[in-house]
Design an enzyme around this catalytic site. Structure first.
Site, PDB file in Angstrom:
ATOM      1  N   SER A   1      -5.592  -8.540   7.620  1.00  0.00           N
ATOM      2  CA  SER A   1      -4.958  -7.225   7.678  1.00  0.00           C
ATOM      3  C   SER A   1      -4.294  -7.106   9.055  1.00  0.00           C
ATOM      4  O   SER A   1      -4.940  -7.272  10.080  1.00  0.00           O
ATOM      5  CB  SER A   1      -6.032  -6.151   7.493  1.00  0.00           C
ATOM      6  OG  SER A   1      -5.547  -4.919   7.971  1.00  0.00           O
TER       7      SER A   1
ATOM      8  N   ASP B   1      -7.562   4.590  12.465  1.00  0.00           N
ATOM      9  CA  ASP B   1      -6.196   5.097  12.316  1.00  0.00           C
ATOM     10  C   ASP B   1      -6.137   6.414  11.550  1.00  0.00           C
ATOM     11  O   ASP B   1      -5.351   7.289  11.876  1.00  0.00           O
ATOM     12  CB  ASP B   1      -5.316   4.035  11.645  1.00  0.00           C
ATOM     13  CG  ASP B   1      -4.970   2.911  12.615  1.00  0.00           C
ATOM     14  OD1 ASP B   1      -4.932   3.184  13.834  1.00  0.00           O
ATOM     15  OD2 ASP B   1      -4.765   1.778  12.171  1.00  0.00           O
TER      16      ASP B   1
ATOM     17  N   ASP C   1       0.821  -1.220   0.000  1.00  0.00           N
ATOM     18  CA  ASP C   1       0.000   0.000   0.000  1.00  0.00           C
ATOM     19  C   ASP C   1       0.851   1.265   0.000  1.00  0.00           C
ATOM     20  O   ASP C   1       0.627   2.172  -0.811  1.00  0.00           O
ATOM     21  CB  ASP C   1      -0.899   0.048   1.250  1.00  0.00           C
ATOM     22  CG  ASP C   1      -1.999  -1.000   1.205  1.00  0.00           C
ATOM     23  OD1 ASP C   1      -2.398  -1.397   0.096  1.00  0.00           O
ATOM     24  OD2 ASP C   1      -2.447  -1.420   2.285  1.00  0.00           O
TER      25      ASP C   1
ATOM     26  N   ARG D   1      -0.076   5.457  16.949  1.00  0.00           N
ATOM     27  CA  ARG D   1      -0.425   6.474  15.944  1.00  0.00           C
ATOM     28  C   ARG D   1      -0.041   7.891  16.318  1.00  0.00           C
ATOM     29  O   ARG D   1       0.489   8.623  15.481  1.00  0.00           O
ATOM     30  CB  ARG D   1      -1.922   6.399  15.584  1.00  0.00           C
ATOM     31  CG  ARG D   1      -2.366   5.077  14.987  1.00  0.00           C
ATOM     32  CD  ARG D   1      -1.425   4.582  13.941  1.00  0.00           C
ATOM     33  NE  ARG D   1      -1.933   3.407  13.245  1.00  0.00           N
ATOM     34  CZ  ARG D   1      -1.184   2.588  12.511  1.00  0.00           C
ATOM     35  NH1 ARG D   1       0.107   2.812  12.393  1.00  0.00           N
ATOM     36  NH2 ARG D   1      -1.716   1.566  11.899  1.00  0.00           N
TER      37      ARG D   1
END
Ligand code: ARG
Length: 434
Positions: A194, A143, A34, A114
Site C-alpha cells: 500500500s 489519515d 478505491d 492531509r
C-alpha cells in the site's frame, strides 16, 4: 431516491425525471481503484452527485487518466488542483524549519499533505455548494483522523463520508462492482504494497512488510537505489538557507519545487533516504512502514547542521523538545489548531538567525554534512583554535571550574564518600553496591 437510472451500453448512464438535483459531494480522488469505486458507490448507493477532486502534491497519476476514470465512474465533474508549491511552502518547509520528524524516523510526508487536502476539499465544497465531502481512508489508519479533524475544524457543518471505512470492500469486489456498472478499466496488478506518495516522500506498507523480521524486498523501494548499486563516486552539494528555509542549491537561487525534485532524484540515485520504521499510529496500532524521503532527509540533515552553528545550546535543547511536539501534532491531525500556531510562532522566532550554507556528501546511502558556513555564526574559530591566534583565556577556566564543581564537591563529602563506598560502580543501582 426519486430519481430513476437506466444503465445501458456499458458506461453510459441516462438519467430521467430529475425534479430536483441530488445532494452534491466532493470526493478526494486519486484515480486509483478505491476512489474510483467510491465515485460509483457514492452516486448509486448513497445518492450523491460526486465532484471528483484530484489534488497534485507530487507524484500523482497522469491527469488525462485521472479525469477519464472519474468521468467513466460517473463523476458530475472533475477538478484538478496543482498544490505542489503550496504543499512545500506552507506544509513541508515549516515542518523542516521545526525539525519535525516523527519518532526520530519519519519526516511526515503523508501526514503533512492531509491537512492541505482537507482544506482544499472544504474550499471546493464551498465553491460547488456541496453538502458533503468524502475520502477513501480506512478505519485503521491515521489519515482518516487527519482528514476528519481537518475538515471538521474548517467547516463543522460539512458531512464527511468515508465509504471505505463504512463498508469493507475487497479489491475483487471493487473490480466486479465497477464492471457491473459498465466500467472495465485494466487496473493492473496492485502490487504487493500500500503506497502513498508526494514530494516529501513515499510511504510503503503492508504485504511482506507486516513481518517486522523480514528485510524489505527490493520491490518495496522505488525512489532510491540500494546503497550497493549506487555510484561509488560521491556527489557534493551545497544548500543555502535563509531563516531556516532552503533557498539556494550550489549557489543558485532555486524554487522549493525545483530543489526538492532535484534532491529526491540525486539523493535517490545515491541511495539516500531509506527508512524502515516500526511506528505508533494514533489509533494504538504499531505498524511497519518503509519510507523513501531523499530530499527530506538531506534537507533536515543540512538544516540541523546549520542550527548547530546558529543557535545557542539552550535554544537547541528546547527546540528539540518542541520539534517532537510539532511532529506529533502533525502526525495526529492537529494541523489547524491554536497549539500549532503557538509552536509555529516559537519555531519562526528560532529561525531568525538560521541562515547560511551547508555542504554535504551523498554517497552509498548516506548524506553526510562535510562543511558549514553561517551568516551570524556562533562558532568562533579564535575561541576554538588550538593553534596560534587563540583568543580564549585559559586561566579563566580555573575559577569557572571551582564554582561549577562546588556543589558536587560538597555532595561527595557529605553523601558519596561514605566508608566503604565503591566509586568504581557509581553507575550501578544502589542494591547492587556492596
Ligand atoms: N504511516 C504513515 C502515516 O500515517 C503513512 C501512511 C500512508 N499510507 C500508506 N498507504 N502507506 O503518515
Amino acid at each position: 431516491m426519486l430519481t430513476e437510472r437506466h444503465d445501458f451500453h456499458g458506461a453510459a448512464t441516462e438519467i430521467f425525471s430529475y425534479a430536483w438535483a441530488m445532494p452534491k459531494l466532493v470526493l478526494a480522488y486519486s484515480g486509483g481503484l478505491d476512489t474510483t469505486t467510491a465515485i460509483k458507490w457514492l452516486n448509486v448507493e448513497q445518492g450523491y452527485d460526486v465532484i471528483a477532486l484530484n489534488i497534485d502534491v507530487g507524484k500523482s497519476r497522469e491527469q488525462p487518466v485521472v479525469e477519464s476514470r472519474a468521468i467513466a465512474a460517473g463523476a458530475l465533474k472533475v477538478r484538478v488542483i496543482d498544490a505542489k508549491e503550496d504543499f512545500l511552502r506552507y506544509f513541508a518547509f515549516p515542518a523542516l524549519a521545526a525539525g519535525a520528524i516523527y519518532q526520530d524516523a519519519y519526516p511526515l510526508a503523508t501526514a503533512l499533505a492531509r491537512p492541505l487536502l482537507a482544506k482544499l476539499l472544504v474550499d471546493v465544497a464551498h465553491e460547488e455548494g456541496a453538502d458533503a465531502v468524502a475520502h477513501g481512508c480506512t478505519g485503521k489508519g491515521n489519515d482518516q483522523v487527519r482528514f476528519d479533524v481537518g475538515i471538521q475544524t474548517l467547516d463543522a457543518k460539512l458531512k464527511i463520508v468515508a465509504p471505505t471505512r463504512e463498508n469493507a470492500m475487497p479489491r475483487d469486489f471493487q473490480i466486479d462492482y465497477l464492471k457491473k456498472h459498465g466500467i472495465d478499466i485494466p487496473w493492473g496488478d496492485k502490487g504487493p504494497f500500500s503506497i502513498d506518495e508526494n514530494l516529501w516522500g513515499r510511504s510503503c506498507e503492508a504485504g511482506v512488510l507486516e513481518d517486522p523480521w523480514a528485510e524489505p524486498p527490493p520491490e518495496a523501494y522505488e525512489w532510491t537505489r540500494s546503497p550497493e548499486d549506487a555510484p561509488s563516486t560521491p556527489a557534493y552539494i551545497e544548500i543555502g538557507y535563509q531563516h531556516g528555509m532552503p533557498i539556494t542549491l550550489d549557489g543558485q537561487e532555486i524554487s522549493p519545487l525545483a530543489i526538492v525534485t532535484h534532491l529526491n532524484d540525486l539523493g535517490g540515485l545515491h541511495g539516500v533516504g531509506r527508512i524502515d520504521h516500526i511506528e505508533d499510529r494514533l489509533v494504538g496500532i504499531k505498524s511497519r512502514e518503509i519510507y523513501e524521503s531523499p530530499a527530506a532527509v538531506i534537507l533536515h540533515a543540512a538544516h540541523r547542521a546549520l542550527e548547530g552553528m546558529s543557535l545557542s545550546k539552550q535554544q537547541i535543547k528546547l527546540k528539540k523538545y518542541v520539534a517532537q511536539e510539532y511532529a506529533e501534532l502533525i502526525y495526529n491531525g492537529l494541523w489547524f489548531s491554536a497549539h500549532h500556531q503557538d509552536i509555529a510562532a516559537y519555531v519562526a522566532s528560532t529561525q531568525r538567525h538560521v541562515s547560511g550554507t551547508i555542504r554535504l556528501r551523498l554517497q552509498r546511502g548516506s548524506a553526510t554534512v562535510v562543511g558549514r558556513k553561517a551568516d551570524e555564526s556562533l562558532y568562533d574559530r579564535g575561541l576554538a583554535t588550538y593553534d596560534s591566534g587563540d583568543t580564549y583565556d585559559q586561566t579563566a577556566a580555573i575559577g569557572f571550574i571551582n564554582i561549577w564543581g562546588l556543589q558536587t564537591r560538597t555532595q561527595a563529602r557529605q553523601q558519596l564518600l561514605t566508608p566503604g563506598a565503591d566509586t568504581l560502580r557509581i553507575a550501578m543501582p544502589k542494591e547492587d553496591l556492596t
